[in-house]
Design a protein around this motif. Structure first.
Motif, PDB file in Angstrom:
ATOM      1  N   ASN A   1       0.837  -1.187   0.000  1.00 30.93           N
ATOM      2  CA  ASN A   1       0.000   0.000   0.000  1.00 30.93           C
ATOM      3  C   ASN A   1       0.877   1.242   0.000  1.00 30.93           C
ATOM      4  OD1 ASN A   1       0.400   0.921   2.904  1.00 30.93           O
ATOM      5  ND2 ASN A   1      -0.355  -1.164   3.243  1.00 30.93           N
ATOM      6  N   PRO A   2       0.318   2.423  -0.245  1.00 28.82           N
ATOM      7  CA  PRO A   2       1.131   3.635  -0.389  1.00 28.82           C
ATOM      8  C   PRO A   2       2.055   3.932   0.784  1.00 28.82           C
ATOM      9  CG  PRO A   2      -1.061   4.045  -1.236  1.00 28.82           C
ATOM     10  CD  PRO A   2      -1.097   2.680  -0.612  1.00 28.82           C
ATOM     11  N   SER A   3       1.674   3.548   1.985  1.00 25.20           N
ATOM     12  CA  SER A   3       2.536   3.839   3.128  1.00 25.20           C
ATOM     13  C   SER A   3       3.747   2.916   3.209  1.00 25.20           C
ATOM     14  CB  SER A   3       1.733   3.758   4.429  1.00 25.20           C
ATOM     15  OG  SER A   3       1.230   2.461   4.630  1.00 25.20           O
ATOM     16  N   ASP A   4       3.845   1.938   2.296  1.00 22.45           N
ATOM     17  CA  ASP A   4       5.011   1.044   2.253  1.00 22.45           C
ATOM     18  C   ASP A   4       6.160   1.613   1.426  1.00 22.45           C
ATOM     19  OD1 ASP A   4       4.119  -1.178   3.804  1.00 22.45           O
ATOM     20  OD2 ASP A   4       2.854  -1.825   2.145  1.00 22.45           O
ATOM     21  N   GLU A   5       6.039   2.855   1.012  1.00 22.33           N
ATOM     22  CA  GLU A   5       7.045   3.434   0.114  1.00 22.33           C
ATOM     23  C   GLU A   5       8.470   3.267   0.654  1.00 22.33           C
ATOM     24  OE1 GLU A   5       8.674   7.736  -0.145  1.00 22.33           O
ATOM     25  OE2 GLU A   5       6.633   7.752  -0.910  1.00 22.33           O
ATOM     26  N   ARG A   6       8.699   3.686   1.881  1.00 22.05           N
ATOM     27  CA  ARG A   6      10.047   3.599   2.447  1.00 22.05           C
ATOM     28  C   ARG A   6      10.441   2.145   2.683  1.00 22.05           C
ATOM     29  NH1 ARG A   6      15.063   4.612   2.276  1.00 22.05           N
ATOM     30  NH2 ARG A   6      16.159   4.304   4.261  1.00 22.05           N
ATOM     31  N   ARG A   7       9.515   1.314   3.095  1.00 23.40           N
ATOM     32  CA  ARG A   7       9.829  -0.100   3.322  1.00 23.40           C
ATOM     33  C   ARG A   7      10.271  -0.769   2.024  1.00 23.40           C
ATOM     34  NH1 ARG A   7       4.477  -0.245   6.095  1.00 23.40           N
ATOM     35  NH2 ARG A   7       4.850   0.368   8.265  1.00 23.40           N
ATOM     36  N   LEU A   8       9.616  -0.402   0.915  1.00 21.59           N
ATOM     37  CA  LEU A   8      10.001  -0.990  -0.364  1.00 21.59           C
ATOM     38  C   LEU A   8      11.391  -0.534  -0.775  1.00 21.59           C
ATOM     39  CD1 LEU A   8       8.839  -2.905  -2.533  1.00 21.59           C
ATOM     40  CD2 LEU A   8       8.246  -0.866  -3.850  1.00 21.59           C
ATOM     41  N   GLN A   9      11.706   0.730  -0.505  1.00 24.66           N
ATOM     42  CA  GLN A   9      13.071   1.200  -0.759  1.00 24.66           C
ATOM     43  C   GLN A   9      14.075   0.361   0.023  1.00 24.66           C
ATOM     44  OE1 GLN A   9      12.863   5.477   0.186  1.00 24.66           O
ATOM     45  NE2 GLN A   9      13.702   5.855  -1.859  1.00 24.66           N
ATOM     46  N   GLU A  10      13.818   0.158   1.296  1.00 28.63           N
ATOM     47  CA  GLU A  10      14.727  -0.644   2.128  1.00 28.63           C
ATOM     48  C   GLU A  10      14.846  -2.066   1.595  1.00 28.63           C
ATOM     49  OE1 GLU A  10      12.767  -0.218   5.854  1.00 28.63           O
ATOM     50  OE2 GLU A  10      13.748   1.688   6.350  1.00 28.63           O
ATOM     51  N   PHE A  11      13.732  -2.627   1.158  1.00 30.42           N
ATOM     52  CA  PHE A  11      13.728  -3.971   0.588  1.00 30.42           C
ATOM     53  C   PHE A  11      14.603  -4.013  -0.666  1.00 30.42           C
ATOM     54  CE2 PHE A  11      11.428  -7.143  -2.187  1.00 30.42           C
ATOM     55  CZ  PHE A  11      11.790  -8.280  -1.468  1.00 30.42           C
ATOM     56  N   PHE A  12      14.469  -3.026  -1.521  1.00 27.10           N
ATOM     57  CA  PHE A  12      15.266  -2.976  -2.754  1.00 27.10           C
ATOM     58  C   PHE A  12      16.759  -2.911  -2.429  1.00 27.10           C
ATOM     59  CE2 PHE A  12      17.621  -0.423  -5.815  1.00 27.10           C
ATOM     60  CZ  PHE A  12      17.372  -1.089  -7.002  1.00 27.10           C
ATOM     61  N   TYR A  13      17.129  -2.037  -1.507  1.00 28.35           N
ATOM     62  CA  TYR A  13      18.555  -1.851  -1.216  1.00 28.35           C
ATOM     63  C   TYR A  13      19.143  -3.002  -0.403  1.00 28.35           C
ATOM     64  CZ  TYR A  13      18.364   2.809  -3.217  1.00 28.35           C
ATOM     65  OH  TYR A  13      18.236   3.863  -4.093  1.00 28.35           O
ATOM     66  N   SER A  14      18.301  -3.940   0.035  1.00 22.56           N
ATOM     67  CA  SER A  14      18.827  -5.123   0.717  1.00 22.56           C
ATOM     68  C   SER A  14      19.296  -6.186  -0.280  1.00 22.56           C
ATOM     69  CB  SER A  14      17.755  -5.723   1.625  1.00 22.56           C
ATOM     70  OG  SER A  14      16.766  -6.426   0.866  1.00 22.56           O
ATOM     71  N   HIS A  15      18.906  -6.059  -1.576  1.00 22.71           N
ATOM     72  CA  HIS A  15      19.201  -7.092  -2.559  1.00 22.71           C
ATOM     73  C   HIS A  15      20.671  -7.066  -2.994  1.00 22.71           C
ATOM     74  CE1 HIS A  15      15.021  -7.847  -2.667  1.00 22.71           C
ATOM     75  NE2 HIS A  15      14.666  -6.946  -3.561  1.00 22.71           N
ATOM     76  N   THR A  16      21.176  -8.242  -3.315  1.00 24.70           N
ATOM     77  CA  THR A  16      22.497  -8.342  -3.932  1.00 24.70           C
ATOM     78  C   THR A  16      22.378  -8.045  -5.425  1.00 24.70           C
ATOM     79  OG1 THR A  16      22.211 -10.689  -4.457  1.00 24.70           O
ATOM     80  CG2 THR A  16      23.135 -10.137  -2.279  1.00 24.70           C
ATOM     81  N   LYS A  17      23.506  -7.821  -6.068  1.00 18.63           N
ATOM     82  CA  LYS A  17      23.503  -7.582  -7.516  1.00 18.63           C
ATOM     83  C   LYS A  17      22.925  -8.782  -8.261  1.00 18.63           C
ATOM     84  CE  LYS A  17      27.403  -4.353  -7.692  1.00 18.63           C
ATOM     85  NZ  LYS A  17      28.756  -4.104  -8.243  1.00 18.63           N
TER      86      LYS A  17
END
Length: 614
Positions: free
Chosen positions: A460-476
């Motif tokens: 949902n829209p309030s997950d914006e920052r959480r999704l950013q954190e999720f993205f930056y947790s990924h390896t290449k």
């Protein structure tokens, strides 16, 4: 009873201009007050200080305005509310925990306290019965104590006794205690109760009040285990949980083994239950409502209601605009105490609308004249029939998005437009349908992977920052497998776009690990609708440390179920050929490899049963 009821000589006990306190809640000495009214003679201008009085409140009616002037510390009932509105009575806002000091410190010095007690025991002690609350402090601070001795008053334990030598005048009269029948529940209220119950963990200690929402909460707590009770008000709903063994106080860290309360209101069944019951402790408000004492209960959950909540999280609960409706009471005491408790959760629960759905109770700004009872910093959760808004640690913008999400859908776009007028919300922030009914009545499902608990729910829209954190947790490597490239940035705008999904068309689910207000995305699954083919394209990604636990399999299964229920013909996916684990997940779910124009990519398709080929 042995004693004979006779009228008191009120001219000897009181004088014109006296300030008196009368017993509160279900312990109103109604017959004693009737005797005062009948025999007041030349008395006038007596100030009555009171809380909620579960009575006819006839002393506040216009015909007695020359005899009495009411100063209520909490507004309850039509008669008192009307008297305050018409200026025949005053309302003094104060925290419940602070009221006793108003009496003992001489801020509101009392000439007399009119109370109701049980008959004395063999040691000469009368019990204050079903209401200790601030009556205990009033009786200690008043110059004289006048008691209606009522054989129908239960004897309660805790700090609930007054000795006969501390009572100056006795009025013997039997009076049935007023009863409140449990309310009838509608579907909306039940949904709110269900959401609140999901925030209560086994082993938690709860504070819960009166009314439909609280009754619904107790109904949905019936399958919980080892709950404790530390509450200002004990109701039939809590009694039901005690009878079922749900509330047993075994894991309480303050007064273990005992339910702690300050007063009770309900049916005769409840009054009979508390009579001489050593497992129920009745204590004064300054003790029960002390935030420090409340916080001594680990996992303390406070559950209160509100009239309206603004988009920053301010709670209005004692007034409707300029009209005072109730009071401050114990809401702030318990909200603060729960927030200080280890693992505690302060909750505000309310319907999303009022006046038959014509007014939103989630508002861009509070009404003119309305007062904030509980500040935007006190509350961790706001619950409506549309879900749970988590506010702790959220910025103003994030709070607004969380609260809009649990507002009634017909008001959401309007609320977003209004909030833009006063607070910065980026132009790309949109309000889209966020509900996925196929996930069930509460909008999410609880999952267990390797003994750990997770939730699957819509992004949902309030997950914006959480999704950013999720993205930056990924390896290449993960980024390469998921995006077929290695993107180096997940901008705020991009993240906002990815969480602002019209869930009625496309689909974006996530699996989250949640502990209180701490939420971390562990996996995301999406499908994008292909309208001209009545199909969709599917993709998912899991946090590396949790890969191999079955999260992708579960996400895909949910998406298949939803696509099937929505009548899609098929589902498609494009997977890099070297991504063996993802290929296995798709193929195990029934996807079939088809010819692909790109040798580095595998094209898979699932024909939904009963739909046939396109």
């Amino acid at each position: 009873m042995a004693q004979k009821t006779i009228s008191l000589n009120w001219q000897q006990l009181l004088k014109s201009g006296s300030r008196i306190f009368i017993g509160s809640h279900a312990a109103v000495p109604t017959l004693l007050i009737d005797d005062l009214i009948a025999n007041a003679k030349s008395l006038h201008d007596i100030e009555i200080v009171q809380l909620v009085t579960f009575s006819d409140n006839r002393w506040a009616s216009p015909e007695f305005q020359h005899l009495f002037k009411v100063n209520t510390l909490f507004i309850g009932g039509h008669t008192i509310r009307q008297a305050v509105a018409e200026g025949r009575a005053d309302y003094t806002p104060c925290f419940m925990t602070d009221i006793p000091a108003l009496f003992t410190d001489g801020i509101l010095p009392l000439d007399a306290a009119l109370i109701m007690v049980s008959p004395a025991d063999e040691h000469g002690y009368h019990s204050l019965g079903v209401a200790v609350d601030v009556i205990s402090a009033a009786a200690k601070a008043a110059k004289i104590v006048i008691a209606q001795v009522n054989p129908a008053m239960p004897t309660t334990y805790g700090q609930s006794f007054i000795h006969k030598d501390d009572i100056d005048a006795f009025f013997y009269a039997e009076q049935a205690l007023p009863e409140i029948e449990p309310p009838e529940l509608d579907a909306r209220t039940e949904r709110i109760g269900q959401y609140v119950s999901l925030l209560v963990e086994d082993g938690a200690t709860i504070q819960i009040g009166v009314g439909k929402i609280c009754a619904a909460v107790t109904r949905y707590l019936s399958n919980h285990k080892d709950l404790g009770l530390h509450t200002e008000l004990l109701t039939d709903g809590a009694l039901d949980l005690i009878k079922k063994g749900v509330i047993n106080n075994r894991r309480k860290t303050f007064h273990p083994g005992k339910s702690v309360t300050s007063f009770c209101m309900g049916t005769k069944r409840l009054y009979d239950f508390v009579d001489k019951n050593p497992h129920i402790g009745f204590y004064p408000s300054e003790y029960v409502n002390s935030p420090i004492n409340i916080a001594r209960n680990d996992r303390m959950v406070s559950i209160n209601s509100a009239i309206e909540v603004d988009l920053t999280g301010q709670i209005v609960s004692d007034s409707i605009g300029h009209m005072f409706y109730s009071g401050v009471g114990g809401q702030v005491d318990f909200s603060r105490g729960a927030s200080m408790s280890q693992g505690g959760k302060p909750i505000i629960a309310l319907p999303s609308t009022a006046k038959n759905g014509t007014i939103s109770r989630i508002v861009p700004h509070i009404k003119e004249g309305a007062g904030v009872v509980t500040t935007r910093a006190h509350v961790h959760y706001v619950v409506t029939e549309f879900g749970v808004a988590s506010l702790r640690g959220k910025s103003i913008r994030e709070r607004a998005l969380e609260l809009i999400r649990v507002a009634h859908p017909k008001f959401r776009n309007q609320l977003l437009a209004e909030v833009r007028k006063n607070y910065w919300v980026p132009h790309y922030q949109l309000q889209t349908p966020v509900d996925v009914p196929e996930l069930g009545p509460v909008g999410f499902k609880e999952l267990t992977f390797n003994g750990e608990k997770f939730d699957i729910r819509p992004l949902n829209p309030s997950d914006e920052r959480r999704l950013q954190e999720f993205f930056y947790s990924h390896t290449k490597e993960t980024l390469q497998m998921r995006y077929n490239s290695v993107p180096t940035q997940m901008s705020r705008e991009k993240s906002c776009t990815l969480v602002s999904v019209d869930q009625s068309k496309d689909l974006a689910l996530c699996i989250v690990k949640q502990k209180g207000s701490v939420v971390e995305i562990q996996a995301v699954g999406r499908y994008y609708l292909i309208p001209n083919e009545n199909s969709c394209e599917v993709a998912f990604v899991t946090r590396e440390v949790l890969q191999g636990r079955g999260m992708a399999k579960r996400l895909l299964a949910e998406m298949i179920n939803i696509a099937t229920s929505r009548g899609l013909n098929s589902m498609q996916a494009f997977v890099r050929s070297e991504n063996k684990p993802m290929l296995k997940v798709f193929e195990n779910a029934g996807f079939v490899r088809l010819k692909s124009d790109d040798p580095t990519e595998v094209y898979l398709k699932l024909t939904i049963p009963g739909k046939g080929e396109n």
